[in-house]
Design an enzyme around this catalytic site. Structure first.
Site, PDB file in Angstrom:
ATOM      1  N   HIS A  98       0.843  -1.194   0.000  1.00 30.74           N
ATOM      2  CA  HIS A  98       0.000   0.000   0.000  1.00 30.74           C
ATOM      3  C   HIS A  98       0.880   1.246   0.000  1.00 30.74           C
ATOM      4  O   HIS A  98       1.937   1.282   0.633  1.00 30.74           O
ATOM      5  CB  HIS A  98      -0.930  -0.001   1.215  1.00 30.74           C
ATOM      6  CG  HIS A  98      -2.057   0.973   1.105  1.00 30.74           C
ATOM      7  ND1 HIS A  98      -1.887   2.321   1.300  1.00 30.74           N
ATOM      8  CD2 HIS A  98      -3.374   0.798   0.790  1.00 30.74           C
ATOM      9  CE1 HIS A  98      -3.047   2.932   1.128  1.00 30.74           C
ATOM     10  NE2 HIS A  98      -3.965   2.036   0.811  1.00 30.74           N
ATOM     11  N   GLU A 170      -4.126   1.114  -7.447  1.00 30.40           N
ATOM     12  CA  GLU A 170      -4.475   2.271  -6.627  1.00 30.40           C
ATOM     13  C   GLU A 170      -3.604   3.460  -7.019  1.00 30.40           C
ATOM     14  O   GLU A 170      -2.477   3.595  -6.529  1.00 30.40           O
ATOM     15  CB  GLU A 170      -4.258   1.974  -5.139  1.00 30.40           C
ATOM     16  CG  GLU A 170      -5.261   1.044  -4.521  1.00 30.40           C
ATOM     17  CD  GLU A 170      -5.247   1.156  -3.002  1.00 30.40           C
ATOM     18  OE1 GLU A 170      -6.317   1.323  -2.427  1.00 30.40           O
ATOM     19  OE2 GLU A 170      -4.171   1.096  -2.404  1.00 30.40           O
TER      20      GLU A 170
END
Length: 254
Positions: A98, A170
């Site tokens: 992430h 993302e």
């Protein structure tokens, strides 16, 4: 048809009170969608048992996830979590790479690739987050950045790396901003990712999913899930709001 996977990344949020209220209602809601959607909640790991105890064992579509692992299986590493420990308590899906960990914890592509390999070794499902910064987008480097983040996985694990795995695209500039990437733009990148992974795999890849993450809400989920190469979502802030998260799940199954 691929069964969509919706993952709620709670990040550093949650409480016993929130979980008891949120999951009691979500438990009932998921009865309607158990055949056509897989839902994963990735809370702070200390709440995992509480969530497990609130869901009956017949919930075939609900799984626990985790937000990170260490690069060691065991040893003198204070405060860390091993994939062996996660597996031991029934966690199946694990988010790695992430952008918040890349930025705040200085995690490199090499560290993330090592975590990916450790998860595969324990037969857990990695959710590999990849994506570009705003500057990289402006400089038209999105595909190059995604390739680089994917290549190191193949180099370390081999051609079957992405069997039983998830890539969450993302774009870093959209996370937490309230500004989601345009659906057609997301489809373009997701299509590129799928074809690139297939070309590097040298076999018929199995159980490979592509999610979109980055300010996913009930307002944009419908148009995003209609894109051919999007198999689900990695949801951040909206996954902490029952009405919002439930609506995303519902929209995904229309």
């Amino acid at each position: 048809m691929i069964k969509p996977i919706i993952v709620g990344n709670w990040k550093l949020n949650g409480s016993k009170k929130l979980i008891e209220s949120f999951l009691k209602q979500l438990n009932q809601f998921l009865i309607k969608y158990y055949k056509i959607c897989t839902v994963v909640i990735a809370p702070p790991v200390l709440y995992s048992h509480l969530i497990q105890n609130m869901f009956s064992s017949d919930k075939k579509n609900f799984f626990l996830g985790a937000q990170n692992i260490d690069i060691h299986f065991s040893g003198p590493f204070t405060g860390e979590i091993s994939p062996i420990m996660l597996k031991d308590i029934g966690i199946k899906y694990v988010i790695i790479g992430h952008s918040e960990r890349r930025l705040n914890h200085k995690e490199t592509n090499e560290i993330i690739a090592k975590k990916f390999c450790m998860l595969k070794e324990e037969n857990l499902v990695p959710i590999l987050c990849i994506g570009e910064t705003k500057k990289e987008k402006i400089d038209k480097k999105t595909k190059d950045i995604c390739k680089k983040q994917i290549d190191i996985i193949f180099n370390m694990y081999g051609s079957n790396a992405f069997d039983n795995s998830i890539i969450a695209y993302e774009p870093i500039w959209s996370i937490g901003s309230g500004n989601s990437a345009a659906p057609k733009e997301v489809q373009c990148i997701a299509h590129f990712i799928r074809n690139y992974v297939k070309s590097k795999s040298n076999h018929n890849i199995e159980n490979f999913f592509i999610q979109y993450g980055g300010s996913v809400t009930k307002n944009n989920a419908k148009e995003l899930i209609y894109q051919k190469d999007i198999d689900g979502f990695l949801v951040g802030g909206a996954s902490l709001q029952l009405e919002e998260f439930s609506k995303i799940i519902e929209i995904t199954n229309i």
